[in-house]
Design a protein around this motif. Structure first.
Motif, PDB file in Angstrom:
ATOM      1  N   HIS A   1       3.472  34.900  40.671  1.00 24.92           N
ATOM      2  CA  HIS A   1       2.839  34.296  39.493  1.00 24.92           C
ATOM      3  C   HIS A   1       2.197  35.370  38.614  1.00 24.92           C
ATOM      4  O   HIS A   1       1.744  36.400  39.102  1.00 24.92           O
ATOM      5  N   LYS A   2       2.122  35.061  37.314  1.00 24.39           N
ATOM      6  CA  LYS A   2       1.538  36.013  36.352  1.00 24.39           C
ATOM      7  C   LYS A   2       0.236  35.475  35.752  1.00 24.39           C
ATOM      8  O   LYS A   2      -0.233  35.980  34.741  1.00 24.39           O
ATOM      9  N   GLY A   3      -0.303  34.450  36.343  1.00 19.92           N
ATOM     10  CA  GLY A   3      -1.550  33.870  35.851  1.00 19.92           C
ATOM     11  C   GLY A   3      -2.259  33.143  36.970  1.00 19.92           C
ATOM     12  O   GLY A   3      -1.741  33.031  38.087  1.00 19.92           O
ATOM     13  N   ALA A   4      -3.444  32.641  36.673  1.00 17.32           N
ATOM     14  CA  ALA A   4      -4.241  31.903  37.669  1.00 17.32           C
ATOM     15  C   ALA A   4      -3.402  30.803  38.303  1.00 17.32           C
ATOM     16  O   ALA A   4      -2.605  30.151  37.631  1.00 17.32           O
ATOM     17  N   VAL A   5      -3.569  30.629  39.608  1.00 16.28           N
ATOM     18  CA  VAL A   5      -2.908  29.532  40.322  1.00 16.28           C
ATOM     19  C   VAL A   5      -3.944  28.434  40.537  1.00 16.28           C
ATOM     20  O   VAL A   5      -4.999  28.663  41.128  1.00 16.28           O
ATOM     21  N   TRP A   6      -3.636  27.235  40.033  1.00  6.69           N
ATOM     22  CA  TRP A   6      -4.596  26.130  40.044  1.00  6.69           C
ATOM     23  C   TRP A   6      -4.387  25.155  41.188  1.00  6.69           C
ATOM     24  O   TRP A   6      -5.304  24.421  41.557  1.00  6.69           O
ATOM     25  N   SER A   7      -3.173  25.106  41.725  1.00 13.19           N
ATOM     26  CA  SER A   7      -2.865  24.090  42.727  1.00 13.19           C
ATOM     27  C   SER A   7      -1.871  24.636  43.736  1.00 13.19           C
ATOM     28  O   SER A   7      -0.983  25.421  43.378  1.00 13.19           O
ATOM     29  N   VAL A   8      -2.039  24.219  45.004  1.00 12.92           N
ATOM     30  CA  VAL A   8      -1.099  24.612  46.057  1.00 12.92           C
ATOM     31  C   VAL A   8      -0.891  23.441  47.010  1.00 12.92           C
ATOM     32  O   VAL A   8      -1.750  22.579  47.157  1.00 12.92           O
ATOM     33  N   CYS A   9       0.271  23.443  47.671  1.00 14.50           N
ATOM     34  CA  CYS A   9       0.525  22.441  48.708  1.00 14.50           C
ATOM     35  C   CYS A   9       1.593  22.970  49.652  1.00 14.50           C
ATOM     36  O   CYS A   9       2.279  23.955  49.356  1.00 14.50           O
ATOM     37  N   LEU A  10       1.712  22.328  50.794  1.00 14.81           N
ATOM     38  CA  LEU A  10       2.751  22.626  51.781  1.00 14.81           C
ATOM     39  C   LEU A  10       3.537  21.353  52.029  1.00 14.81           C
ATOM     40  O   LEU A  10       2.987  20.249  51.925  1.00 14.81           O
ATOM     41  N   ASP A  11       4.811  21.498  52.399  1.00 18.72           N
ATOM     42  CA  ASP A  11       5.562  20.287  52.729  1.00 18.72           C
ATOM     43  C   ASP A  11       5.196  19.828  54.140  1.00 18.72           C
ATOM     44  O   ASP A  11       4.445  20.494  54.863  1.00 18.72           O
ATOM     45  N   THR A  12       5.729  18.687  54.532  1.00 20.77           N
ATOM     46  CA  THR A  12       5.328  18.044  55.785  1.00 20.77           C
ATOM     47  C   THR A  12       5.529  18.947  56.990  1.00 20.77           C
ATOM     48  O   THR A  12       4.761  18.911  57.953  1.00 20.77           O
ATOM     49  N   ASN A  13       6.566  19.777  56.955  1.00 23.56           N
ATOM     50  CA  ASN A  13       6.874  20.653  58.092  1.00 23.56           C
ATOM     51  C   ASN A  13       6.269  22.046  57.945  1.00 23.56           C
ATOM     52  O   ASN A  13       6.470  22.891  58.808  1.00 23.56           O
ATOM     53  N   ALA A  14       5.541  22.274  56.852  1.00 22.44           N
ATOM     54  CA  ALA A  14       4.951  23.581  56.540  1.00 22.44           C
ATOM     55  C   ALA A  14       6.010  24.683  56.459  1.00 22.44           C
ATOM     56  O   ALA A  14       5.733  25.845  56.744  1.00 22.44           O
ATOM     57  N   LEU A  15       7.207  24.319  56.033  1.00 23.78           N
ATOM     58  CA  LEU A  15       8.270  25.315  55.876  1.00 23.78           C
ATOM     59  C   LEU A  15       8.341  25.835  54.438  1.00 23.78           C
ATOM     60  O   LEU A  15       8.878  26.910  54.192  1.00 23.78           O
ATOM     61  N   ARG A  16       7.802  25.047  53.492  1.00 21.43           N
ATOM     62  CA  ARG A  16       7.777  25.467  52.091  1.00 21.43           C
ATOM     63  C   ARG A  16       6.387  25.242  51.516  1.00 21.43           C
ATOM     64  O   ARG A  16       5.682  24.305  51.904  1.00 21.43           O
ATOM     65  N   ALA A  17       6.022  26.125  50.609  1.00 20.90           N
ATOM     66  CA  ALA A  17       4.785  25.966  49.841  1.00 20.90           C
ATOM     67  C   ALA A  17       5.166  25.763  48.385  1.00 20.90           C
ATOM     68  O   ALA A  17       6.262  26.143  47.960  1.00 20.90           O
TER      69      ALA A  17
END
Length: 303
Positions: free
Chosen positions: A60-76
């Motif tokens: 990313h080239k700017g502030a990150v405002w939100s994050v999440c993981l999928d149910t299996n925690a294999l992807r963010a």
């Protein structure tokens, strides 16, 4: 005056700017994980129990405002001020998809079945991306009445819950029709909206109040007046008997759901608390602050 339970936190350094969002994965065969968003533009993944750093997502080239993981925690996934939402491989840290937007992305959420990514932000548009067809144009849900602050999926991905930065209320959208079917009325802008692990309750923070709503009938179950402006609240996921709240006074408070009494007050942050979340087992909770740190507080259990 007798003071309530005090927890000693695990202190997690690493971010160089304020921490603005936290997300715990469900429990997986490898344990559970915590991902954090910061204005430093580098989301970080940690072991949810110990707080140990696992990796940093760079791109990313700017502030990150939100994050999440999928149910299996294999992807963010992450939403950023660089006008993009990105999906990451949580094992390698590689960018899998980058979805360009026309303005700041404030919120993102994986669907329960992990096939869809929902985004929202300053454009006032809710978009649903099909991760099995990432090159296809996203589906745009009916225009949001304001700049989107939070998004969540509910009811086995049949309903979207969203709130706005510039007006009160949390809105429930029917995914099939793309229309708002209900608004949970609040006095102030909803800065945090969490669907409980069992899907029965919605916990919102707006101004000086925390509210718990019935997620199926949409009635207000309980309302609590807070001692300061709170930015985030989270319900204990196993028994639903406590909730936590954090805000401008820099403290992380624990309250009894039934009585509304404050049962713990955790001090340690050196700036306003922007986000609080219970871990999926309910044995600990995390807070992220303007001071750039994450603290993981383990709950003392009474005999």
């Amino acid at each position: 005056m007798e003071k309530k339970r005090v927890a000693v936190p695990i202190l997690c350094h690493g971010h160089s700017r304020p921490v603005v969002d936290l997300f715990y994965s469900p429990v997986t065969p490898d344990g559970y994980f915590l991902v954090s968003a910061s204005k430093d533009s580098y989301p970080m993944l940690r072991n949810g129990e110990t707080g140990d750093w696992i990796g940093t997502f760079e791109g990313h080239k700017g502030a990150v405002w939100s994050v999440c993981l999928d149910t299996n925690a294999l992807r963010a996934a992450s939403g950023s001020a660089d006008f993009s939402a990105k999906v990451w491989d949580a094992l390698t840290g590689d960018v899998l998809h980058s979805f360009e937007h026309k303005h700041i992305v404030r919120a993102c959420a994986f669907s329960e079945d992990t096939h869809l990514l929902l985004t929202g932000g300053v454009e006032k548009v809710l978009r649903v991306y099909d991760l099995n067809r990432p090159d296809a144009l996203p589906r745009e849900v009916d225009k949001s009445p304001g700049s989107v602050r939070t998004v969540s999926w509910m009811h086995s991905d049949q309903t979207i819950l969203s709130s706005c930065t510039d007006m009160g209320g949390a809105r429930l959208w029917d995914v099939r029709s793309g229309k708002i079917v209900k608004t949970l009325e609040t006095e102030s802008s909803v800065t945090s909206a969490e669907v409980s692990q069992d899907g029965r309750y919605i916990t919102t923070a707006d101004g000086y109040t925390v509210k718990i709503w019935d997620a199926n009938h949409f009635g207000l179950v309980r309302r609590y007046n807070m001692p300061c402006t709170v930015e985030s609240a989270s319900l204990e996921p196993i028994y639903g008997n406590e909730f936590i709240a954090g805000g401008e006074d820099m403290w992380v408070r624990v309250f009894d759901v039934q009585s509304g009494d404050e049962i713990a007050c955790n001090k340690g942050h050196h700036g306003p608390v922007h986000c609080v979340r219970f871990s999926p087992k309910g044995k600990s909770y995390a807070s992220g602050s303007e001071d750039g740190t994450i603290r993981i507080w383990h709950r003392p259990f009474d005999p």
